[in-house]
Design a protein around this motif. Structure first.
Motif, PDB file in Angstrom:
ATOM      1  N   ILE A 153       1.153  -1.951  -0.129  1.00 32.27           N
ATOM      2  CA  ILE A 153       0.414   0.240  -0.137  1.00 32.27           C
ATOM      3  C   ILE A 153       0.853   1.053   0.218  1.00 32.27           C
ATOM      4  CG2 ILE A 153      -2.141   1.264   1.373  1.00 32.27           C
ATOM      5  CD1 ILE A 153      -2.773  -1.263   2.261  1.00 32.27           C
ATOM      6  N   GLU A 154       0.386   2.022  -1.299  1.00 34.81           N
ATOM      7  CA  GLU A 154       1.434   3.246  -0.814  1.00 34.81           C
ATOM      8  C   GLU A 154       1.031   4.418  -0.017  1.00 34.81           C
ATOM      9  OE1 GLU A 154       2.894   6.839  -4.124  1.00 34.81           O
ATOM     10  OE2 GLU A 154       1.620   5.235  -5.073  1.00 34.81           O
ATOM     11  N   THR A 155       1.884   5.186   0.404  1.00 35.40           N
ATOM     12  CA  THR A 155       1.399   5.759   2.018  1.00 35.40           C
ATOM     13  C   THR A 155       1.423   6.896   2.209  1.00 35.40           C
ATOM     14  OG1 THR A 155       3.463   5.558   2.725  1.00 35.40           O
ATOM     15  CG2 THR A 155       1.626   4.034   3.558  1.00 35.40           C
ATOM     16  N   GLY A 156       1.596   8.079   0.698  1.00 33.76           N
ATOM     17  CA  GLY A 156       1.770   9.426   0.681  1.00 33.76           C
ATOM     18  C   GLY A 156       2.784  10.381   1.139  1.00 33.76           C
ATOM     19  N   GLU A 157       3.623   9.418   2.022  1.00 35.40           N
ATOM     20  CA  GLU A 157       4.950  10.152   2.189  1.00 35.40           C
ATOM     21  C   GLU A 157       6.294  10.204   1.400  1.00 35.40           C
ATOM     22  OE1 GLU A 157       4.142   9.444   6.929  1.00 35.40           O
ATOM     23  OE2 GLU A 157       5.199   7.836   5.927  1.00 35.40           O
ATOM     24  N   SER A 158       6.728  11.338   1.623  1.00 35.77           N
ATOM     25  CA  SER A 158       8.301  11.567   0.913  1.00 35.77           C
ATOM     26  C   SER A 158       9.667  11.369   1.971  1.00 35.77           C
ATOM     27  CB  SER A 158       8.739  13.045   0.315  1.00 35.77           C
ATOM     28  OG  SER A 158       6.994  13.285  -0.073  1.00 35.77           O
ATOM     29  N   LEU A 159      10.179  10.032   1.785  1.00 35.50           N
ATOM     30  CA  LEU A 159      11.073   9.397   2.255  1.00 35.50           C
ATOM     31  C   LEU A 159      12.858   9.963   1.505  1.00 35.50           C
ATOM     32  CD1 LEU A 159       9.736   5.859   3.056  1.00 35.50           C
ATOM     33  CD2 LEU A 159       9.367   8.342   4.579  1.00 35.50           C
ATOM     34  N   HIS A 160      13.493  10.192   2.542  1.00 32.97           N
ATOM     35  CA  HIS A 160      14.374  10.760   2.131  1.00 32.97           C
ATOM     36  C   HIS A 160      15.310   9.219   2.677  1.00 32.97           C
ATOM     37  CE1 HIS A 160      14.111  14.879   1.762  1.00 32.97           C
ATOM     38  NE2 HIS A 160      12.960  14.684   2.493  1.00 32.97           N
ATOM     39  N   ARG A 161      16.016   9.030   1.949  1.00 34.49           N
ATOM     40  CA  ARG A 161      17.338   7.887   1.585  1.00 34.49           C
ATOM     41  C   ARG A 161      18.881   8.611   1.277  1.00 34.49           C
ATOM     42  NH1 ARG A 161      13.946   6.621   4.307  1.00 34.49           N
ATOM     43  NH2 ARG A 161      12.714   4.624   4.980  1.00 34.49           N
ATOM     44  N   GLY A 162      19.854   7.952   1.746  1.00 31.13           N
ATOM     45  CA  GLY A 162      21.214   8.192   1.210  1.00 31.13           C
ATOM     46  C   GLY A 162      21.756   6.779   0.270  1.00 31.13           C
ATOM     47  N   ASP A 163      20.787   6.065   0.040  1.00 34.84           N
ATOM     48  CA  ASP A 163      21.265   5.212  -1.148  1.00 34.84           C
ATOM     49  C   ASP A 163      20.506   4.624  -2.079  1.00 34.84           C
ATOM     50  OD1 ASP A 163      19.030   3.872   0.402  1.00 34.84           O
ATOM     51  OD2 ASP A 163      20.028   2.641   0.758  1.00 34.84           O
ATOM     52  N   GLU A 164      19.138   5.941  -2.270  1.00 30.67           N
ATOM     53  CA  GLU A 164      19.132   5.967  -4.015  1.00 30.67           C
ATOM     54  C   GLU A 164      17.747   7.315  -3.729  1.00 30.67           C
ATOM     55  OE1 GLU A 164      14.681   4.018  -3.140  1.00 30.67           O
ATOM     56  OE2 GLU A 164      15.982   3.616  -2.011  1.00 30.67           O
ATOM     57  N   PRO A 165      18.100   7.880  -4.826  1.00 32.75           N
ATOM     58  CA  PRO A 165      17.145   9.444  -5.554  1.00 32.75           C
ATOM     59  C   PRO A 165      16.370   9.879  -4.317  1.00 32.75           C
ATOM     60  CG  PRO A 165      17.353   8.651  -7.560  1.00 32.75           C
ATOM     61  CD  PRO A 165      17.851   6.979  -6.010  1.00 32.75           C
ATOM     62  N   SER A 166      16.459  10.639  -3.685  1.00 38.49           N
ATOM     63  CA  SER A 166      15.099  11.687  -2.614  1.00 38.49           C
ATOM     64  C   SER A 166      14.833  12.512  -3.139  1.00 38.49           C
ATOM     65  CB  SER A 166      16.020  11.198  -1.353  1.00 38.49           C
ATOM     66  OG  SER A 166      16.393  10.150  -0.636  1.00 38.49           O
ATOM     67  N   PRO A 167      13.624  13.021  -2.267  1.00 43.32           N
ATOM     68  CA  PRO A 167      12.404  12.078  -1.822  1.00 43.32           C
ATOM     69  C   PRO A 167      12.194  11.579  -3.053  1.00 43.32           C
ATOM     70  CG  PRO A 167      11.700  14.786  -2.088  1.00 43.32           C
ATOM     71  CD  PRO A 167      13.099  14.519  -2.758  1.00 43.32           C
ATOM     72  N   THR A 168      12.060  10.532  -2.274  1.00 43.52           N
ATOM     73  CA  THR A 168      10.760   8.721  -2.899  1.00 43.52           C
ATOM     74  C   THR A 168       9.743   8.724  -2.162  1.00 43.52           C
ATOM     75  OG1 THR A 168      11.422   6.776  -4.166  1.00 43.52           O
ATOM     76  CG2 THR A 168      12.250   6.983  -0.958  1.00 43.52           C
ATOM     77  N   ARG A 169       8.659   8.233  -2.784  1.00 43.76           N
ATOM     78  CA  ARG A 169       7.403   7.569  -2.001  1.00 43.76           C
ATOM     79  C   ARG A 169       7.957   6.469  -0.917  1.00 43.76           C
ATOM     80  NH1 ARG A 169       5.443   6.761  -8.430  1.00 43.76           N
ATOM     81  NH2 ARG A 169       3.276   5.892  -7.406  1.00 43.76           N
ATOM     82  N   SER A 170       6.578   6.233  -0.190  1.00 45.76           N
ATOM     83  CA  SER A 170       6.725   5.353   0.836  1.00 45.76           C
ATOM     84  C   SER A 170       5.340   4.575   0.096  1.00 45.76           C
ATOM     85  CB  SER A 170       6.565   6.053   2.367  1.00 45.76           C
ATOM     86  OG  SER A 170       5.466   6.549   2.066  1.00 45.76           O
ATOM     87  N   SER A 171       5.581   3.448   1.175  1.00 48.01           N
ATOM     88  CA  SER A 171       4.895   2.666   1.081  1.00 48.01           C
ATOM     89  C   SER A 171       4.937   1.287   2.663  1.00 48.01           C
ATOM     90  CB  SER A 171       4.908   1.626   0.267  1.00 48.01           C
ATOM     91  OG  SER A 171       6.650   0.488   0.347  1.00 48.01           O
ATOM     92  N   VAL A 172       3.927   0.851   2.535  1.00 45.61           N
ATOM     93  CA  VAL A 172       3.775  -0.160   4.197  1.00 45.61           C
ATOM     94  C   VAL A 172       3.471  -1.948   3.327  1.00 45.61           C
ATOM     95  CG1 VAL A 172       1.283  -0.030   5.020  1.00 45.61           C
ATOM     96  CG2 VAL A 172       3.043  -0.780   6.230  1.00 45.61           C
TER      97      VAL A 172
END
Length: 449
Positions: A153-172
């Motif tokens: 399920i996609e959760t609508g938040e923008s996540l920041h990660r050091g090992d991939e392009p950010s911000p990126t989409r979130s899920s559960v």
């Protein structure tokens, strides 16, 4: 079947887990529901609205666990012991019985922070969720004992990660497992010298996952089961050409079922030094070292059980790993080649000849297994495969090549395929290629099964 809820984990008591509250997400957009897996536990009849309520907002399933539980465990991470881990971005959500009568767990990934999150946000990127779908679908089709991705399920938040392009989409994500008891759960109890807890957990696992009673010899019986199950998993990984990437002791399930897919890859050829995780600088979990890595983790279980058992029977159980691995790898390879087993010596000789030929030739593993299915090796496989050809002449096919899959091309899952499927989602929000790939994977599974 009808949904059959369970609450077995509560038998262990609150020293084994912490009740937690799920994250509240801005959105719940259903991206993937595995109705085939849901049918195995009586949940395929849920409407999409009910699905989102249970697996996006984590409203309890009737009769199952009243509240999510973050499990407590330790573990060796790249051979370094870490007593500060546990379920940090997931929890045990529900338990139930499947059509085979097995106790099953629904666990999460990306469902929010827990007491073990440390500095993490408890979230999962959408790309990470898509990658886990692809890993589990592919492994299931290739005959590997694996968790099944139940929901994304996609959760609508923008996540920041050091090992991939950010911000990126979130899920559960929700996964269906035959238990979430890791070797690291035993290690934690041993770390605290908790003999009573070790005995209780040993009895729980024997009773619920191996159908056996407790007793004075319970620790060695448990270890013997785990040795056999994990040896089978190691053999299946090799036959599938799969590299898990992070075979830490907290990632090894005592039921011998692979789960928790991070930097996984499929090896393009039989390359023992091929790695999946960019941070595996020493190649500790390289393709060819996976049996060794899994055995090392099982040794940590034996060390933990030493607190409640004599050493000699535990050593005897551990000594069963190597012969079990050889037997299970041969069985898995013969299954993928579509031939019937003969005897242990012949099957092992074929396996060793095949490994040598694949390594020397650099032949694409997926293509070779596709071409050779049924035991007939095409002429364009050269002199390196003469010994393999000689062995295969003594084997009978276990299944015909009548399925339409054999009239196409092999269904692979190398990194370029994964990135292409993700690009369609990231760039155009186009989920059709992923859906088509899952259909193709399942067709391969039908052809192999």
């Amino acid at each position: 079947m009808a949904f059959a809820p369970q609450q077995a984990i509560l038998e262990l008591g609150d020293g084994f887990y912490d009740p937690v509250t799920p994250a509240t997400f801005p959105q719940t957009i259903l991206r993937y529901r595995n109705d085939r897996a849901a049918a195995s536990v009586g949940l395929e009849g849920l409407s999409d609205a009910e699905w989102l309520a249970h697996f996006g907002r984590f409203e309890p399933l009737p009769g199952s666990l009243p509240q999510p539980l973050a499990l407590r465990y330790h573990g060796h991470q790249f051979r370094v012991y870490n007593p500060e881990i546990g379920d940090g971005r997931g929890f045990l959500f529900a338990q139930m019985t499947d059509t085979a009568g097995r106790l099953m767990d629904l666990g999460t990934k990306g469902s929010g922070q827990t007491p073990y999150s440390r500095f993490g946000d408890g979230r999962l990127t959408l790309k990470g969720g898509v990658r886990e779908i692809l890993a589990t679908e592919m492994l299931e089709a290739l005959g590997v004992e694996t968790s099944r991705t139940f929901s994304l399920i996609e959760t609508g938040e923008s996540l920041h990660r050091g090992d991939e392009p950010s911000p990126t989409r979130s899920s559960v994500l929700v996964r269906l497992n035959h238990g979430h008891i890791r070797i690291g759960v035993f290690q934690r109890l041993a770390y605290f010298q908790d003999e009573g807890g070790l005995r209780k957990l040993t009895g729980y696992v024997l009773r619920h996952y191996f159908g056996e009673p407790d007793g004075p010899d319970a620790p060695q019986r448990l270890l013997a089961h785990v040795v056999q199950r994990t040896a089978r998993l190691a053999g299946q990984f090799m036959a599938a050409g799969f590299v898990h990437g992070v075979l830490n002791s907290d990632n090894i399930n005592v039921t011998g079922e692979s789960f928790d897919y991070g930097p996984w890859r499929f090896a393009p050829s039989w390359a023992p030094h091929f790695i999946a995780a960019y941070f595996d600088h020493q190649g500790l979990y390289a393709f060819g070292r996976q049996p060794e890595a899994i055995y090392w983790d099982v040794m940590q279980l034996a060390i933990s059980l030493r607190l409640i058992a004599e050493e000699a029977p535990l050593i005897e159980a551990l000594e069963g790993f190597a012969p079990a691995y050889q037997r299970e790898e041969a069985r898995a390879i013969l299954w993928r080649l579509g031939v019937q087993p003969r005897d242990a010596a012949s099957d092992r000789a074929l396996t060793e000849a095949l490994e040598k030929a694949l390594h020397q030739s650099g032949a694409p593993l997926d293509l070779f297994c596709f071409d050779a299915f049924g035991g007939q090796l095409p002429d364009h496989y050269g002199a390196e495969f003469d010994a393999v050809r000689g062995h295969l002449a003594n084997y009978r096919p276990r299944k015909s090549r009548d399925h339409p899959y054999w009239r196409g091309a092999p269904c692979g899952m190398h990194i370029d395929v994964v990135e292409s499927l993700w690009s369609a989602i990231a760039d155009r929000d186009d989920w059709a290629p992923l859906t088509a790939k899952i259909t193709a994977i399942r067709a391969m599974g039908e052809a192999l099964a």
